[in-house]
Design a protein around this motif. Structure first.
Motif, PDB file in Angstrom:
ATOM      1  N   LEU A  51       0.798  -1.197  -0.081  1.00 16.32           N
ATOM      2  CA  LEU A  51       0.026  -0.247  -0.139  1.00 16.32           C
ATOM      3  C   LEU A  51       1.063   1.289  -0.029  1.00 16.32           C
ATOM      4  N   ALA A  52       1.932   1.109   0.651  1.00 20.79           N
ATOM      5  CA  ALA A  52       3.065   2.321   0.577  1.00 20.79           C
ATOM      6  C   ALA A  52       3.517   2.565  -0.658  1.00 20.79           C
ATOM      7  N   TRP A  53       3.754   1.637  -1.630  1.00 22.57           N
ATOM      8  CA  TRP A  53       4.009   1.821  -2.706  1.00 22.57           C
ATOM      9  C   TRP A  53       2.872   2.501  -3.745  1.00 22.57           C
ATOM     10  N   ALA A  54       1.828   1.634  -3.457  1.00 24.31           N
ATOM     11  CA  ALA A  54       0.633   2.294  -4.179  1.00 24.31           C
ATOM     12  C   ALA A  54       0.469   3.457  -3.872  1.00 24.31           C
ATOM     13  N   ALA A  55       0.495   4.187  -2.698  1.00 22.61           N
ATOM     14  CA  ALA A  55       0.176   5.441  -2.257  1.00 22.61           C
ATOM     15  C   ALA A  55       1.215   6.529  -2.700  1.00 22.61           C
ATOM     16  N   SER A  56       2.555   5.811  -2.769  1.00 25.30           N
ATOM     17  CA  SER A  56       3.493   6.694  -3.421  1.00 25.30           C
ATOM     18  C   SER A  56       3.216   6.922  -4.973  1.00 25.30           C
ATOM     19  N   LEU A  57       2.759   6.034  -5.614  1.00 26.39           N
ATOM     20  CA  LEU A  57       2.503   6.275  -7.099  1.00 26.39           C
ATOM     21  C   LEU A  57       1.535   7.263  -7.181  1.00 26.39           C
ATOM     22  N   VAL A  58       0.316   7.356  -6.273  1.00 26.44           N
ATOM     23  CA  VAL A  58      -0.653   8.245  -6.443  1.00 26.44           C
ATOM     24  C   VAL A  58      -0.137   9.707  -5.979  1.00 26.44           C
ATOM     25  N   LEU A  59       0.647   9.597  -5.062  1.00 27.52           N
ATOM     26  CA  LEU A  59       1.272  10.909  -4.524  1.00 27.52           C
ATOM     27  C   LEU A  59       2.170  11.545  -5.798  1.00 27.52           C
ATOM     28  N   VAL A  60       2.975  10.744  -6.371  1.00 29.73           N
ATOM     29  CA  VAL A  60       3.859  11.356  -7.424  1.00 29.73           C
ATOM     30  C   VAL A  60       2.732  11.569  -8.484  1.00 29.73           C
ATOM     31  N   LEU A  61       1.753  11.036  -8.913  1.00 33.61           N
ATOM     32  CA  LEU A  61       1.050  11.308  -9.788  1.00 33.61           C
ATOM     33  C   LEU A  61       0.175  12.669  -9.534  1.00 33.61           C
ATOM     34  N   ILE A  62      -0.241  12.845  -8.254  1.00 37.53           N
ATOM     35  CA  ILE A  62      -0.703  14.355  -7.893  1.00 37.53           C
ATOM     36  C   ILE A  62       0.303  15.302  -8.183  1.00 37.53           C
ATOM     37  N   VAL A  63       1.424  15.174  -7.633  1.00 42.66           N
ATOM     38  CA  VAL A  63       2.495  16.301  -7.734  1.00 42.66           C
ATOM     39  C   VAL A  63       2.732  16.604  -9.121  1.00 42.66           C
ATOM     40  N   LEU A  64       2.891  15.295 -10.044  1.00 37.83           N
ATOM     41  CA  LEU A  64       3.283  15.405 -11.422  1.00 37.83           C
ATOM     42  C   LEU A  64       2.431  16.121 -12.242  1.00 37.83           C
ATOM     43  N   VAL A  65       0.897  16.109 -11.954  1.00 38.44           N
ATOM     44  CA  VAL A  65      -0.326  16.725 -12.659  1.00 38.44           C
ATOM     45  C   VAL A  65      -0.095  18.199 -12.333  1.00 38.44           C
ATOM     46  N   PHE A  66       0.351  18.621 -11.232  1.00 42.46           N
ATOM     47  CA  PHE A  66       0.538  19.855 -11.021  1.00 42.46           C
ATOM     48  C   PHE A  66       1.592  20.544 -11.789  1.00 42.46           C
ATOM     49  N   ASN A  67       2.973  19.924 -11.832  1.00 44.57           N
ATOM     50  CA  ASN A  67       3.967  20.040 -12.447  1.00 44.57           C
ATOM     51  C   ASN A  67       3.884  20.223 -13.876  1.00 44.57           C
ATOM     52  N   ILE A  68       3.029  19.311 -14.515  1.00 44.87           N
ATOM     53  CA  ILE A  68       2.622  19.732 -16.021  1.00 44.87           C
ATOM     54  C   ILE A  68       1.830  20.614 -16.039  1.00 44.87           C
ATOM     55  N   LEU A  69       0.785  21.099 -15.229  1.00 43.15           N
ATOM     56  CA  LEU A  69      -0.143  22.127 -15.143  1.00 43.15           C
ATOM     57  C   LEU A  69       0.752  23.370 -15.343  1.00 43.15           C
ATOM     58  N   ALA A  70       1.751  23.403 -14.479  1.00 45.04           N
ATOM     59  CA  ALA A  70       2.712  24.803 -14.277  1.00 45.04           C
ATOM     60  C   ALA A  70       3.396  24.847 -15.648  1.00 45.04           C
ATOM     61  N   ARG A  71       3.828  23.886 -16.160  1.00 44.73           N
ATOM     62  CA  ARG A  71       4.449  23.864 -17.595  1.00 44.73           C
ATOM     63  C   ARG A  71       3.418  24.403 -18.692  1.00 44.73           C
ATOM     64  N   LEU A  72       2.358  23.871 -18.713  1.00 44.40           N
ATOM     65  CA  LEU A  72       1.162  24.199 -19.752  1.00 44.40           C
ATOM     66  C   LEU A  72       1.158  25.741 -19.543  1.00 44.40           C
ATOM     67  N   PHE A  73       0.803  26.321 -18.363  1.00 40.31           N
ATOM     68  CA  PHE A  73       0.463  27.687 -18.167  1.00 40.31           C
ATOM     69  C   PHE A  73       1.655  28.493 -18.450  1.00 40.31           C
ATOM     70  N   GLY A  74       2.765  27.976 -18.208  1.00 36.27           N
ATOM     71  CA  GLY A  74       3.964  28.904 -18.446  1.00 36.27           C
ATOM     72  C   GLY A  74       4.308  29.207 -19.657  1.00 36.27           C
ATOM     73  N   GLN A  75       4.017  28.611 -20.696  1.00 35.73           N
ATOM     74  CA  GLN A  75       4.146  29.218 -21.991  1.00 35.73           C
ATOM     75  C   GLN A  75       4.205  30.587 -22.130  1.00 35.73           C
ATOM     76  N   PRO A  76       4.903  31.415 -22.264  1.00 33.78           N
ATOM     77  CA  PRO A  76       4.976  32.678 -22.348  1.00 33.78           C
ATOM     78  C   PRO A  76       4.117  33.378 -23.582  1.00 33.78           C
ATOM     79  N   LYS A  77       3.112  34.419 -23.306  1.00 35.91           N
ATOM     80  CA  LYS A  77       2.388  34.996 -24.324  1.00 35.91           C
ATOM     81  C   LYS A  77       2.587  36.111 -24.614  1.00 35.91           C
ATOM     82  N   VAL A  78       3.573  36.964 -23.666  1.00 32.55           N
ATOM     83  CA  VAL A  78       3.742  38.433 -24.087  1.00 32.55           C
ATOM     84  C   VAL A  78       4.884  38.398 -25.043  1.00 32.55           C
TER      85      VAL A  78
END
Lengths: 297, 325
Positions: free
Chosen positions: A270-297
């Motif tokens: 379960l600790a490994w499974a929870a790690s996978l879920v936690l890493v996925l949550i962190v990863l989703v926010f990291n990817i969102l950060a990259r998507l928003f980060g494309q400079p538009k100015v």
């Protein structure tokens, strides 16, 4: 001297070869160092792939509906999951974001636009940088002293505030950078039309700098979601779903920590499974950060 | 209203107009709130110091400086000292810095000095950034179930054949300094690499062109021109990486063994200030809480000094290059 004479003179004198020999010592040294650098780069990426492999193989095997929704199992119990920990992590990160994002963006507005070179701005900029280097467990110690002792109980509030202390400097510094990138011409144009400073900020600077600000917020959220040290003795842990904010609350990272030392295979899986879920949550926010980060100015 | 040139007779029908009194009031209010938020950071730092310091005060008065030099942490006797933890914190961080520093700078060179195509370099940068995104507790779990079993055969062999050498003077029975320092090195590598990459990027391109123009090999250019030019930025990267290592908690609490002893052996269990806090705080009460708050103050002081040093070096570097432009 004529051209012909010059050529003849050049041919007579012994010129060193201008081509680099492959077996020359300095070329060999260069080649050796290049190989070492390649090896270093490959070695450095091994841990990441090893971690990902373990997460997918060990954790992926146990991630199912039961693991995502059930309550943590006791000692010899089989099955179980970490649904309450997922909810607890999201709730506390939510509290932290609600507290730190507005305050951080307002502070960034002051630092970037209203009075960038004042004494108070350079002091708080410096202290924000110092805060980013502060060990995360000290945020937990602070929240324990400031919130847990005051409320008399471990709570989601205390965990959220500890995370907010960690998020605040990231939000401030990244938002400041993003707002500073807004071209001076745009601000000048708005001022020239007779806008007040707050109108310029709300109508021009914030909308233009928004992608960068959101990137900073997402990175801060990703960092906070993965934190465990500040939650150890502020939110503690709970084996049940959260019912109110003023009670001990489960989180994924503390569940991983608690289960990792247990002598039961079920808990370790379960600790490994929870790690996978936690890493996925962190990863989703990291990817969102990259998507928003494309400079538009 | 003839005295006010802006207020003409047909103001009521005009699309444009000067900001109204409420616009000005809103503006002043907004600026005040933003000012208060900037001030909040200063207040927060002061409040953190005051809160932790206030809780630590009774222990500070009781133990004084002997807390720093004491070597036991005995709850039943009420005897508290953190010298082994300070040693463990510095030793593990230095080992991590040695490894993470070498690899971090090598990767920065790898990414900036034209070894791979720019697009591939961007992919590799993402990989390094992802290393930083993995939570500390996941590294701890990985350390327990992957790294320690992997290290054990080598560690046992080193202990058996080179046991007389102080670094290998004990065998690795599960957690210990070596796995902790290795994981710590992996965790600070992205910090060191990212700041060093910035340092290399800040060097004007013509510096490199000039070096190549003199006929240097790639590595002569790197070692004799690029590295010295970027040295202060790399120093800042190392100091800030060291600061991160000092405060890292969960992975160490899971891997270092939480044993109160001072040993140079790579395979002996040890303890750090942060993992002492992590493992003792949840069950502590009374004077032990105050002693732990004192330990937190010691950790705060060490990381504060290191981080301020790193930030100052970084700021000086930036000023140097901005001046040259």
């Amino acid at each position: 001297m004529s051209n012909a004479e010059l050529t003849a003179a050049a041919q007579e004198s012994e010129l060193p070869s201008l081509n680099r020999q492959i077996l020359e010592r300095r070329a060999l040294k260069s080649g050796l160092l290049t190989t070492l650098t390649w090896i270093a780069a490959i070695l450095a990426s091994i841990p990441l792939f090893s971690v990902i492999y373990m997460l997918v193989v060990q954790g992926g095997a146990r991630v199912d509906l039961e693991a995502l929704t059930a309550l943590p199992p006791a000692g010899f119990e089989m099955g179980g999951g970490f649904g309450n920990a997922i909810v607890g992590t999201l709730v506390m990160v939510g509290i932290a974001a609600i507290v730190s994002v507005p305050l951080g963006i307002l502070a960034a507005i002051y630092l970037a636009i209203l009075d960038p070179s004042s004494k108070i701005a350079s002091l708080s900029r410096f202290l924000a940088k110092v805060l980013t280097g502060m060990p995360s467990i000290l945020a937990g110690v602070f929240a324990y002293a400031a919130v847990v002792l005051l409320m008399g109980t471990y709570s989601a509030w205390a965990g959220g505030i500890a995370l907010a202390v960690l998020m605040l400097p990231t939000v401030v510094l990244t938002a400041e950078e993003a707002l500073k990138m807004v071209p001076q011409r745009m601000k000048d144009a708005a001022f020239g039309m007779g806008c007040t400073r707050s109108q310029v900020i709300w109508k021009v600077v914030l909308p233009t700098g928004l992608p960068g600000v959101v990137t900073g917020v997402m990175l801060a959220v990703a960092g906070a979601a993965g934190e465990s040290a500040p939650l150890l003795f502020t939110a503690l842990f709970s084996n049940y779903y959260i019912s109110e904010l003023a009670e001990p609350t489960a989180s994924l990272s503390i569940l991983i920590y608690n289960f990792s030392g247990m002598p039961f295979d079920n808990q370790i899986e379960l600790a490994w499974a929870a790690s996978l879920v936690l890493v996925l949550i962190v990863l989703v926010f990291n990817i969102l950060a990259r998507l928003f980060g494309q400079p538009k100015v | 209203m003839a005295s006010d040139p802006f207020q003409s007779a047909d103001t009521a029908n005009a699309v444009s107009g000067p900001p109204s009194a409420s616009d000005y009031a809103g503006d002043a209010l907004f600026r005040f709130i933003a000012y208060a938020c900037a001030l909040l950071i200063v207040v927060l730092v002061a409040y953190i110091l005051w809160k932790i310091g206030g809780q630590a005060l009774p222990a500070m008065q009781e133990f004084g400086p002997s807390f720093i030099t004491g070597t036991t942490w005995d709850v039943s006797k009420g005897d508290y000292g953190v010298l082994p933890e300070i040693w463990g914190t510095l030793y593990s961080s230095l080992l991590a810095l040695l490894l993470g520093g070498i690899f971090g700078v090598a990767i920065a060179i790898f990414l900036t000095q034209g070894f791979i195509h720019a697009r591939l370099a961007a992919v590799f940068r993402t990989i390094v950034e992802l290393l930083a995104a993995i939570p500390s507790v996941v590294y701890g779990l990985w350390g327990i179930y992957v790294l320690i079993p992997l290290l054990r055969p080598t560690a046992d062999w080193l202990h058996e054949t080179l046991g007389w050498f102080p670094l290998f003077s004990s065998s690795l029975n599960g957690p210990g300094m070596a796995p902790a320092a290795l994981v710590l090195a992996i965790m600070i590598l992205p910090t060191v690499a990212a700041i060093s990459v910035d340092a290399f990027r800040r060097i004007p391109y013509k510096v490199k062109e000039a070096a190549y123009g003199m006929g240097t090999t790639r590595w002569e250019a790197i070692l004799k021109v690029m590295l010295p030019t970027a040295s202060s930025g790399i120093l800042a990267a190392l100091v800030l990486g060291f600061g991160r290592a000092l405060g890292e908690t969960m992975a160490l609490a899971m891997l270092i063994g939480n044993s109160n002893q001072i040993s140079v052996s790579l395979f002996a269990p040890a303890n750090t200030l942060a993992s002492l806090l992590a493992s003792n705080f949840p069950e502590a009460s009374g004077i032990e809480v105050e002693a732990l708050m004192y330990a937190a103050m010691v950790l705060l002081a060490i990381t504060f000094v290191v981080n301020v040093l790193g930030l100052m070096i970084q700021q000086m570097t930036m000023r140097k290059f901005e001046g040259k432009k």
